[in-house]
Design a protein around this motif. Structure first.
Motif, PDB file in Angstrom:
ATOM      1  N   LYS A  48      35.083  20.798 -37.915  1.00 43.31           N
ATOM      2  CA  LYS A  48      33.737  22.065 -37.110  1.00 43.31           C
ATOM      3  C   LYS A  48      33.109  21.857 -38.339  1.00 43.31           C
ATOM      4  CE  LYS A  48      37.835  25.580 -38.266  1.00 43.31           C
ATOM      5  NZ  LYS A  48      39.116  24.487 -38.204  1.00 43.31           N
ATOM      6  N   LEU A  49      31.552  22.314 -37.905  1.00 45.02           N
ATOM      7  CA  LEU A  49      30.401  22.188 -38.297  1.00 45.02           C
ATOM      8  C   LEU A  49      29.644  23.179 -39.943  1.00 45.02           C
ATOM      9  CD1 LEU A  49      28.976  20.853 -34.544  1.00 45.02           C
ATOM     10  CD2 LEU A  49      29.819  19.853 -36.017  1.00 45.02           C
ATOM     11  N   GLU A  50      29.462  22.526 -39.880  1.00 40.41           N
ATOM     12  CA  GLU A  50      28.090  23.664 -40.973  1.00 40.41           C
ATOM     13  C   GLU A  50      27.035  23.845 -40.261  1.00 40.41           C
ATOM     14  OE1 GLU A  50      30.260  20.554 -44.984  1.00 40.41           O
ATOM     15  OE2 GLU A  50      28.352  20.965 -43.964  1.00 40.41           O
ATOM     16  N   ASP A  51      26.791  25.206 -41.228  1.00 43.04           N
ATOM     17  CA  ASP A  51      25.551  25.106 -41.053  1.00 43.04           C
ATOM     18  C   ASP A  51      24.187  24.218 -41.533  1.00 43.04           C
ATOM     19  OD1 ASP A  51      22.481  26.430 -41.449  1.00 43.04           O
ATOM     20  OD2 ASP A  51      23.177  28.887 -41.244  1.00 43.04           O
ATOM     21  N   PRO A  52      23.233  23.916 -40.705  1.00 41.98           N
ATOM     22  CA  PRO A  52      22.354  22.771 -41.956  1.00 41.98           C
ATOM     23  C   PRO A  52      21.826  23.124 -42.928  1.00 41.98           C
ATOM     24  CG  PRO A  52      22.021  23.252 -40.021  1.00 41.98           C
ATOM     25  CD  PRO A  52      22.626  23.966 -39.131  1.00 41.98           C
ATOM     26  N   ASP A  53      21.655  23.889 -42.920  1.00 45.37           N
ATOM     27  CA  ASP A  53      21.053  25.142 -43.882  1.00 45.37           C
ATOM     28  C   ASP A  53      22.346  25.119 -45.336  1.00 45.37           C
ATOM     29  OD1 ASP A  53      18.229  24.916 -42.147  1.00 45.37           O
ATOM     30  OD2 ASP A  53      18.990  27.027 -42.174  1.00 45.37           O
ATOM     31  N   LEU A  54      22.959  25.396 -45.271  1.00 53.20           N
ATOM     32  CA  LEU A  54      24.034  25.103 -45.898  1.00 53.20           C
ATOM     33  C   LEU A  54      24.290  23.556 -46.437  1.00 53.20           C
ATOM     34  CD1 LEU A  54      25.763  28.520 -45.179  1.00 53.20           C
ATOM     35  CD2 LEU A  54      24.194  28.217 -46.180  1.00 53.20           C
ATOM     36  N   ALA A  55      24.958  23.175 -46.051  1.00 51.56           N
ATOM     37  CA  ALA A  55      25.541  21.841 -45.748  1.00 51.56           C
ATOM     38  C   ALA A  55      24.498  20.794 -47.409  1.00 51.56           C
ATOM     39  CB  ALA A  55      25.017  20.907 -44.707  1.00 51.56           C
ATOM     40  N   PRO A  56      25.485  20.824 -48.127  1.00 49.69           N
ATOM     41  CA  PRO A  56      25.173  19.926 -49.542  1.00 49.69           C
ATOM     42  C   PRO A  56      24.393  19.149 -49.813  1.00 49.69           C
ATOM     43  CG  PRO A  56      27.316  20.158 -49.274  1.00 49.69           C
ATOM     44  CD  PRO A  56      27.135  21.028 -48.714  1.00 49.69           C
ATOM     45  N   GLY A  57      24.081  18.446 -50.473  1.00 44.52           N
ATOM     46  CA  GLY A  57      24.091  16.543 -50.384  1.00 44.52           C
ATOM     47  C   GLY A  57      23.411  15.609 -49.940  1.00 44.52           C
ATOM     48  N   GLU A  58      23.655  14.349 -49.944  1.00 39.67           N
ATOM     49  CA  GLU A  58      23.131  13.832 -48.712  1.00 39.67           C
ATOM     50  C   GLU A  58      23.830  13.167 -47.458  1.00 39.67           C
ATOM     51  OE1 GLU A  58      20.339  12.266 -49.907  1.00 39.67           O
ATOM     52  OE2 GLU A  58      20.133  12.610 -52.026  1.00 39.67           O
ATOM     53  N   THR A 131      35.326  28.734 -47.071  1.00 36.42           N
ATOM     54  CA  THR A 131      35.100  28.155 -45.335  1.00 36.42           C
ATOM     55  C   THR A 131      33.680  28.360 -44.869  1.00 36.42           C
ATOM     56  OG1 THR A 131      35.281  30.765 -45.330  1.00 36.42           O
ATOM     57  CG2 THR A 131      37.135  29.966 -45.119  1.00 36.42           C
ATOM     58  N   MET A 132      32.621  28.809 -45.578  1.00 36.07           N
ATOM     59  CA  MET A 132      31.651  28.390 -44.927  1.00 36.07           C
ATOM     60  C   MET A 132      31.625  26.372 -45.186  1.00 36.07           C
ATOM     61  SD  MET A 132      28.635  30.349 -46.167  1.00 36.07           S
ATOM     62  CE  MET A 132      28.916  30.523 -48.106  1.00 36.07           C
ATOM     63  N   ILE A 133      32.524  25.722 -46.315  1.00 35.48           N
ATOM     64  CA  ILE A 133      31.662  24.604 -46.469  1.00 35.48           C
ATOM     65  C   ILE A 133      32.948  24.033 -46.252  1.00 35.48           C
ATOM     66  CG2 ILE A 133      30.094  22.591 -47.385  1.00 35.48           C
ATOM     67  CD1 ILE A 133      28.569  25.271 -48.800  1.00 35.48           C
ATOM     68  N   PRO A 134      33.610  23.424 -45.606  1.00 33.41           N
ATOM     69  CA  PRO A 134      35.073  23.426 -45.527  1.00 33.41           C
ATOM     70  C   PRO A 134      35.190  21.674 -45.789  1.00 33.41           C
ATOM     71  CG  PRO A 134      34.366  23.448 -43.699  1.00 33.41           C
ATOM     72  CD  PRO A 134      33.636  24.091 -43.518  1.00 33.41           C
ATOM     73  N   ARG A 135      34.353  20.950 -47.327  1.00 30.63           N
ATOM     74  CA  ARG A 135      34.657  19.494 -46.943  1.00 30.63           C
ATOM     75  C   ARG A 135      35.268  19.742 -48.690  1.00 30.63           C
ATOM     76  NH1 ARG A 135      29.107  17.185 -47.056  1.00 30.63           N
ATOM     77  NH2 ARG A 135      28.475  18.481 -45.784  1.00 30.63           N
ATOM     78  N   SER A 136      35.946  18.618 -49.862  1.00 35.37           N
ATOM     79  CA  SER A 136      36.636  18.492 -50.787  1.00 35.37           C
ATOM     80  C   SER A 136      35.044  18.811 -51.790  1.00 35.37           C
ATOM     81  CB  SER A 136      37.115  17.234 -50.957  1.00 35.37           C
ATOM     82  OG  SER A 136      38.272  17.172 -50.255  1.00 35.37           O
ATOM     83  N   GLY A 137      35.359  18.935 -52.952  1.00 33.76           N
ATOM     84  CA  GLY A 137      34.727  19.033 -53.938  1.00 33.76           C
ATOM     85  C   GLY A 137      34.728  20.826 -54.790  1.00 33.76           C
ATOM     86  N   HIS A 460      26.849  31.368 -41.175  1.00 30.10           N
ATOM     87  CA  HIS A 460      28.412  30.958 -40.522  1.00 30.10           C
ATOM     88  C   HIS A 460      29.256  31.116 -41.328  1.00 30.10           C
ATOM     89  CE1 HIS A 460      31.960  30.866 -37.907  1.00 30.10           C
ATOM     90  NE2 HIS A 460      32.293  29.814 -38.464  1.00 30.10           N
ATOM     91  N   ARG A 461      30.205  32.727 -42.066  1.00 36.45           N
ATOM     92  CA  ARG A 461      31.052  33.080 -42.923  1.00 36.45           C
ATOM     93  C   ARG A 461      32.073  33.546 -41.868  1.00 36.45           C
ATOM     94  NH1 ARG A 461      25.892  34.452 -44.725  1.00 36.45           N
ATOM     95  NH2 ARG A 461      25.744  33.617 -46.509  1.00 36.45           N
TER      96      ARG A 461
END
Length: 554
Positions: A48-58, A131-137, A460-461
């Motif tokens: 799944k892709l994230e909204d580029p404006d929401l993507a955290p970090g590097e 669900t917006m940012i489905p990555r670990s952490g 996208h939520r």
């Protein structure tokens, strides 16, 4: 849009370090959801892709989720991860201390219901983020998404708390003391600590070298905990039916609120204990990179796991209060579950309970260590300055499948806390310190939710929490941060002779240490004409790590 065309565009956008925009692309696909629904030839869901404006970090989404064992955790394992994290030893012991604090059975039960409600409000907030940012952490990525400026400040402050206070000591010691009691051995300061250290070392090796066996054992112990609590609940029903030696099983439920405390400090302290017993409902958010179909799995496993625990907790409390009087529970020198077994089944069953509690504690250590190691790995992947460089700490050395360096980061503070003298003062104080910065982080996470709702209303939520629930959780978080400063009766807290507010001040100081760490990395070099510049590097195991090198400002 064909599958081949989509994969081609996905690769090109990943190479440029950003995600697809939710606007019309060259093939005429306008809806992000349409892209998310595309499947590959074997039917697995494309990342799944994230909204580029929401993507955290590097790191981009594909870079952040690369490496390791991949997506191997399903709904059952994720549910058991939550159950295993929540059900430690708290439900076997804390009901007595909560009753002692608030003074009545009715008030005690209401706090368990309140803890369930607060936990579900928090879970819904974490569901929206997860669900917006489905990555670990977990909170790391949610804070990064909400607080992008000053750059890396949120990451460093979270890292300070996660590394310095990210230990699993209490249940290691509980396991050791119960095993010694079950064996009939004399408990000394060093044999208890020796067994506790052996437990955390064993779990580190288990997850580091045999990850599949670790997950199987984690699931088995979580199922075992459910079985034990179901047994207690059924036994409680039998007690209430009047078919046991308990003279009046309904006594505690008549005039249930008689003797309730009038002190706000008592209720605040008891609420902290209840929430600690429910802690762990966000476990899946920490390991999302390893979850199959992460959005769907999170939406099923998180509410299911918390509901299982909450129902068992409430019914277990009813069983406890049916078997013993209020005075027996509040004044007992043993865990309330031990008192229950002694009253209902006799001394032999009471001794057997020590083994059950020990296994429950072991299961909690296994689940907490599993998730904490992956949070540590995500921090290292982000490029924050760590001793010996980030490549090692971010890697899946030595197997290429599981983050052994992240496990080591978790191991070190755990061993220190287990060995910290004197245990009767230092140990409870450290546990209090552990909880306060977590409440600060939770406060900023829920504020970040409202901030992102305001700044990015059309993001996208896949799940959206009802805002009054978020407001309720926000108010509770503020209360839990302020209440410990309220003077308790007699001015004596949980860890005399230390001042009752000292652990709050230490917790705040730890967060402030994160600010100093960040300033030393991002601000001080600029005073001397230098700055840190980021680059990305793929490790041999497939993990992508962000690395920083210092350069002269031109």
């Amino acid at each position: 849009m064909s599958l081949r065309a989509f994969k081609s565009r996905l690769a090109s956008f990943s190479a440029r370090g950003r995600s697809l925009e939710p606007s019309e692309d060259a093939d005429g696909v306008k809806d992000v959801d349409e892209k998310l629904a595309i499947k590959d030839d074997v039917g697995s869901v494309v990342d799944k892709l994230e909204d580029p404006d929401l993507a955290p970090g590097e790191l981009t989404y594909n870079e952040a989720t690369a490496g390791g064992m991949g997506r191997h955790l399903g709904v059952f394992t994720c549910t058991m991860l939550i159950v295993g994290h929540i059900i430690g030893t708290g439900i076997f012991s804390t009901p007595s201390s909560i009753l002692e604090s608030v003074g009545s059975v009715g008030a005690s039960m209401m706090l368990w219901v309140l803890g369930f409600a607060l936990s579900f409000c928090g879970l819904f907030i974490w569901l929206e983020f997860g669900t917006m940012i489905p990555r670990s952490g977990g909170e790391k990525v949610y804070l990064e998404a909400a607080y992008k400026r000053p750059r890396h400040l949120a990451t460093i402050m979270f890292a300070t708390n996660a590394i310095l206070l990210g230990f699993t000591a209490s249940n290691c010691i509980v396991f050791a003391s119960n095993i010694l009691e079950a064996a009939g051995a004399t408990t000394t300061r060093w044999n208890e600590r020796g067994i506790a250290i052996g437990v955390i070392v064993f779990v580190t090796i288990l997850h580091g070298f045999t990850p599949h066996i670790g997950i199987i054992l984690m699931n088995l112990l979580s199922v075992f905990k459910i079985v034990i609590l179901v047994f207690i609940v059924i036994a409680g029903w039998v007690v209430l039916s009047g078919r046991t030696s308990v003279a009046d099983p309904h006594a505690n439920f008549r005039n249930a609120f008689a003797g309730s405390s009038q002190s706000s400090f008592d209720y605040a302290t008891a609420t902290f204990k209840v929430l600690y017993a429910y802690g762990g409902w966000s476990s899946v958010n920490y390991v999302m990179n390893n979850v199959r179909d992460p959005v769907r799995t999170l939406k099923i496993s998180a509410p299911l796991g918390l509901t299982i625990c909450a129902v068992l907790y409430l019914l277990a409390n009813v069983a406890y209060f049916a078997a013993a009087t209020k005075e027996e529970i509040a004044n007992s020198g043993v865990t309330v579950a031990s008192l229950f077994f002694a009253k209902v089944f006799g001394p032999t069953a009471q001794k057997a309970l020590t083994v059950f509690v020990a296994l429950s504690a072991l299961g909690n250590v296994i689940t907490v260590t599993f998730s904490s190691a992956r949070v540590n790995q995500e921090l290292a992947k982000e490029g924050i300055p760590l001793p010996f460089g980030n490549r090692f700490w971010a890697s899946n050395w030595p197997t290429g499948k599981t983050p052994m360096p992240g496990l080591i980061i978790h191991l070190i503070p755990s061993v220190i806390v287990i060995l910290a003298p004197p245990p009767n003062i230092a140990y409870p104080f450290i546990l209090d310190v552990e909880g306060y910065p977590s409440q600060i982080i939770n406060l900023f996470v829920v504020i970040g939710l409202f901030w992102l709702r305001y700044r990015k209303p059309n993001a996208h939520r896949p799940f959206k929490v009802w805002w009054p629930l978020a407001v309720f959780y926000l108010a509770a978080a503020v209360f839990l941060l302020v209440a410990p400063f309220i003077r308790p009766p007699g001015g004596v807290g949980d860890t005399p002779p230390l001042p009752y507010y000292l652990y709050c001040l230490v917790g705040i100081a730890i967060m402030f240490a994160g600010v100093l760490w960040w300033a030393g990395w991002r601000v001080v070099p600029r005073w001397f004409g230098y700055k840190f510049v980021a680059r990305k590097e793929a490790l041999k195991d497939g993990t992508v790590v962000s690395l920083f090198s210092i350069r002269k400002i031109e």
